[in-house]
Design a protein around this motif. Structure first.
Motif, short mmCIF file in Angstrom:
data_model
loop_
_atom_site.label_atom_id
_atom_site.label_comp_id
_atom_site.label_asym_id
_atom_site.label_seq_id
_atom_site.Cartn_x
_atom_site.Cartn_y
_atom_site.Cartn_z
N UNK A 128 45.52 50.54 2.98
CA UNK A 128 44.86 49.86 1.90
C UNK A 128 45.73 50.45 0.36
N UNK A 129 47.13 50.70 0.69
CA UNK A 129 47.73 51.00 -0.52
C UNK A 129 47.94 49.76 -1.35
N UNK A 130 47.49 49.90 -2.57
CA UNK A 130 47.47 48.77 -3.58
C UNK A 130 46.49 47.92 -3.56
N UNK A 131 45.45 48.05 -2.45
CA UNK A 131 44.48 47.17 -2.32
C UNK A 131 43.18 47.37 -3.17
N UNK A 132 42.67 46.45 -3.83
CA UNK A 132 41.22 46.61 -4.40
C UNK A 132 40.05 46.51 -3.24
N UNK A 133 39.27 47.67 -3.38
CA UNK A 133 37.85 47.66 -2.35
C UNK A 133 36.96 48.49 -2.81
N UNK A 134 35.66 48.34 -2.11
CA UNK A 134 34.81 49.19 -2.50
C UNK A 134 34.06 49.63 -1.16
N UNK A 135 33.35 50.65 -1.35
CA UNK A 135 32.75 51.57 -0.07
C UNK A 135 31.63 52.25 -0.77
N UNK A 136 30.92 52.93 0.32
CA UNK A 136 29.87 53.87 -0.29
C UNK A 136 30.63 54.79 -1.21
N UNK A 137 29.88 55.10 -2.38
CA UNK A 137 30.44 56.01 -3.27
C UNK A 137 31.23 57.33 -2.83
N UNK A 138 30.48 57.89 -1.69
CA UNK A 138 31.20 59.17 -1.23
C UNK A 138 32.31 58.94 -0.66
N UNK A 139 32.80 57.66 -0.33
CA UNK A 139 34.15 57.59 0.43
C UNK A 139 35.14 57.20 -0.61
N UNK A 140 34.85 57.05 -2.10
CA UNK A 140 35.83 56.83 -2.99
C UNK A 140 36.80 57.76 -3.13
N UNK A 141 36.59 59.03 -3.06
CA UNK A 141 38.01 59.90 -3.18
C UNK A 141 39.07 59.73 -1.82
N UNK A 142 38.43 59.25 -0.66
CA UNK A 142 39.18 58.91 0.51
C UNK A 142 40.28 57.79 -0.05
N UNK A 143 39.48 56.63 -0.44
CA UNK A 143 39.99 55.47 -0.92
C UNK A 143 41.25 55.59 -1.96
N UNK A 144 40.94 56.44 -2.75
CA UNK A 144 41.91 56.76 -3.98
C UNK A 144 43.22 57.80 -3.31
N UNK A 145 42.79 58.55 -2.43
CA UNK A 145 43.70 59.37 -1.78
C UNK A 145 44.75 58.55 -0.99
N UNK A 146 44.29 57.17 -0.41
CA UNK A 146 44.91 56.59 0.55
C UNK A 146 45.82 55.49 -0.18
#
Length: 189
Positions: free
Chosen positions: A129-147
């Motif tokens: 997901x590097x550079x990709x725009x996406x959403x998730x359950x809000x508790x997953x937001x930190x993982x999305x950003x770290x990835x």
């Protein structure tokens, strides 16, 4: 015939398995639902997550869902789309190297991929997901950003599309998520 692969597991969110399965079947697609270490005819236990005013969702026992395909026989290239169900199952499904390979295959082919709620945890573990725009359950937001992904905050009823990837924060987003997923499939087949 258009073929869709749904990956789920014990304690996937009930609606996030059953709703896409039935909706995609209704559209005439072939839909295979699989789980690692389980075979066609085996059951998974699902969980019902609801929003009842607590600090997080509540969890109740869901239905038994009968798998209609065997995980070990999956050939990703034979499928036109991939759907990752959410729920607690994603905590351990993201540790399965075969699942991560399947996700990498779909992303490399730019084939339609839908992920909902905690299903995005599988994508972060697959490092796709590097550079990709996406959403998730809000508790997953930190993982999305770290990835390396760009987390987009949307209402639970909405979805985010970025190329071949469509995501939504929770089951209230099924109409938007499935509409966008089907649109991506239509542009590919």
């Amino acid at each position: 015939m258009t073929s869709i692969l749904i990956i789920a597991g014990d304690y996937s969110e009930d609606y996030e398995v059953m709703v896409p399965y039935q909706a995609l079947l209704m559209l005439g697609y072939k839909v295979d639902v699989v789980c690692p270490n389980k075979r066609k005819g085996d059951f998974i236990r699902t969980a019902i997550h609801d929003f009842e005013g607590d600090q997080t969702y509540s969890e109740k026992p869901g239905h038994l869902f009968c798998l209609n395909a065997t995980f070990s026989l999956v050939e990703p290239g034979l499928y036109d789309g991939l759907y990752l169900a959410g729920g607690r199952a994603c905590e351990y499904l993201r540790l399965d190297q075969d699942i991560l390979s399947i996700c990498r295959d779909f992303m490399a082919r730019k084939a339609p991929l839908a992920a909902i709620c905690h299903g995005i945890q599988i994508l972060t573990a697959a490092d796709v997901i590097k550079g990709r725009k996406l959403t998730a359950y809000p508790a997953v937001a930190p993982e999305v950003r770290m990835a390396g992904g760009k987390f987009i905050t949307v209402e639970p009823e909405e979805s985010v599309v970025d190329g071949n990837l469509v995501t939504s924060p929770a089951w209230p987003g099924h109409p938007a998520l499935l509409r966008n997923f089907v649109s991506l499939i239509g542009s590919q087949t």
